[in-house]
Design an enzyme around this catalytic site. Structure first.
Site, PDB file in Angstrom:
ATOM      1  N   ARG A 271       0.830  -1.201   0.000  1.00 53.26           N
ATOM      2  CA  ARG A 271       0.000   0.000   0.000  1.00 53.26           C
ATOM      3  C   ARG A 271       0.867   1.255   0.000  1.00 53.26           C
ATOM      4  O   ARG A 271       1.989   1.261   0.495  1.00 53.26           O
ATOM      5  CB  ARG A 271      -0.922   0.002   1.213  1.00 53.26           C
ATOM      6  CG  ARG A 271      -1.937  -1.142   1.235  1.00 53.26           C
ATOM      7  CD  ARG A 271      -2.834  -1.033   2.447  1.00 53.26           C
ATOM      8  NE  ARG A 271      -3.663   0.164   2.383  1.00 53.26           N
ATOM      9  CZ  ARG A 271      -4.424   0.594   3.391  1.00 53.26           C
ATOM     10  NH1 ARG A 271      -4.436  -0.063   4.544  1.00 53.26           N
ATOM     11  NH2 ARG A 271      -5.157   1.694   3.255  1.00 53.26           N
ATOM     12  N   TYR A 272       0.324   2.307  -0.571  1.00 53.78           N
ATOM     13  CA  TYR A 272       0.965   3.625  -0.617  1.00 53.78           C
ATOM     14  C   TYR A 272       2.282   3.587  -1.400  1.00 53.78           C
ATOM     15  O   TYR A 272       3.161   4.403  -1.182  1.00 53.78           O
ATOM     16  CB  TYR A 272       1.197   4.173   0.803  1.00 53.78           C
ATOM     17  CG  TYR A 272      -0.035   4.109   1.671  1.00 53.78           C
ATOM     18  CD1 TYR A 272      -1.182   4.845   1.334  1.00 53.78           C
ATOM     19  CD2 TYR A 272      -0.083   3.294   2.804  1.00 53.78           C
ATOM     20  CE1 TYR A 272      -2.342   4.768   2.115  1.00 53.78           C
ATOM     21  CE2 TYR A 272      -1.234   3.223   3.587  1.00 53.78           C
ATOM     22  CZ  TYR A 272      -2.359   3.963   3.233  1.00 53.78           C
ATOM     23  OH  TYR A 272      -3.491   3.888   3.995  1.00 53.78           O
ATOM     24  N   ARG A 273       2.401   2.604  -2.266  1.00 50.34           N
ATOM     25  CA  ARG A 273       3.599   2.443  -3.104  1.00 50.34           C
ATOM     26  C   ARG A 273       4.877   2.211  -2.290  1.00 50.34           C
ATOM     27  O   ARG A 273       5.986   2.527  -2.748  1.00 50.34           O
ATOM     28  CB  ARG A 273       3.778   3.654  -4.046  1.00 50.34           C
ATOM     29  CG  ARG A 273       2.604   3.832  -4.991  1.00 50.34           C
ATOM     30  CD  ARG A 273       2.860   4.885  -6.041  1.00 50.34           C
ATOM     31  NE  ARG A 273       1.731   5.035  -6.915  1.00 50.34           N
ATOM     32  CZ  ARG A 273       1.460   4.260  -7.972  1.00 50.34           C
ATOM     33  NH1 ARG A 273       2.284   3.264  -8.276  1.00 50.34           N
ATOM     34  NH2 ARG A 273       0.401   4.487  -8.733  1.00 50.34           N
ATOM     35  N   LEU A 274       4.717   1.648  -1.119  1.00 51.01           N
ATOM     36  CA  LEU A 274       5.875   1.311  -0.283  1.00 51.01           C
ATOM     37  C   LEU A 274       6.304  -0.119  -0.591  1.00 51.01           C
ATOM     38  O   LEU A 274       6.373  -0.987   0.282  1.00 51.01           O
ATOM     39  CB  LEU A 274       5.525   1.491   1.199  1.00 51.01           C
ATOM     40  CG  LEU A 274       5.002   2.876   1.589  1.00 51.01           C
ATOM     41  CD1 LEU A 274       4.645   2.927   3.069  1.00 51.01           C
ATOM     42  CD2 LEU A 274       6.047   3.951   1.255  1.00 51.01           C
TER      43      LEU A 274
END
Length: 205
Positions: free
Chosen positions: A182-185
């Site tokens: 999630r959140y490009r992490l």
């Protein structure tokens, strides 16, 4: 031919291949409609890139194998410039997983190609003879006529492998596992052959 370093039991290469085997099995079990589909990127002698989807047909420590018409555009590019990149994307797996492979390319052994061709459905075998892959086709009827002609030619017997149809093996120099978050992490595990040994490191997303 494949470097002896590839077939040796390098622990990091073995780890990467075991991870790939596990992920492919998970993607298959997760219901991915085509878990062996992968983008194949090539370039011609001038470095102009091209990409298309092919199917992974075999893999081991020596590399990742797909089959094609050697007279096709990708076949000609790989002959001119024997380097390639592969990308598998499994959207149904976890929060999406990608595997990227980069390396040199070599033809598979003739016996290996013969064995795989013999395992294909007969219509696919006929199609390998009938298709002038990547060339201009005057009409669909022209192709269907070629299919019918080769069906007649091989009627009552086995269909041999066409001399222009075989496999390529991408001998890996880099293998990366990309795990979506999630959140490009995202999480990226990068394996790379440096000299005679494989290395492993994490990459920022």
């Amino acid at each position: 031919m494949t470097d002896a370093k590839q077939t040796a039991t390098d622990p990091l290469l073995a780890e990467a291949m075991a991870t790939f085997t596990t992920l492919l099995a998970e993607a298959t079990e997760a219901g991915d409609p085509e878990p062996t589909a992968m983008t194949l990127a090539t370039a011609d002698a001038e470095g102009r890139p091209s990409a298309r989807t092919v199917l992974l047909k075999a893999f081991d420590a020596r590399g990742f194998v797909f089959y094609t018409n050697f007279d096709s555009r990708k076949g000609q590019q790989l002959t001119q410039n024997p380097n390639a990149a592969l990308l598998l994307l499994w959207k149904t797996l976890r929060d999406q997983v990608q595997v990227k492979v980069e390396g040199t390319v070599e033809p598979v052994a003739l016996a290996e190609a013969d064995a795989y061709f013999a395992s294909r459905p007969r219509p696919s075998q006929i199609g390998a003879w009938a298709s002038l892959q990547s060339q201009t086709m005057p009409s669909r009827e022209t192709f269907e006529a070629r299919v019918a002609a080769f069906e007649k030619k091989f009627e009552g017997g086995d269909v041999p492998r066409p001399p222009h149809w075989s496999g390529f093996r991408v001998v890996p120099e880099r293998i990366e596992f990309w795990y979506g978050a999630r959140y490009r992490l995202h999480e990226r595990h990068h394996y790379e052959r440096i000299g005679e040994a494989w290395t492993k490191r994490l990459l920022y997303p």
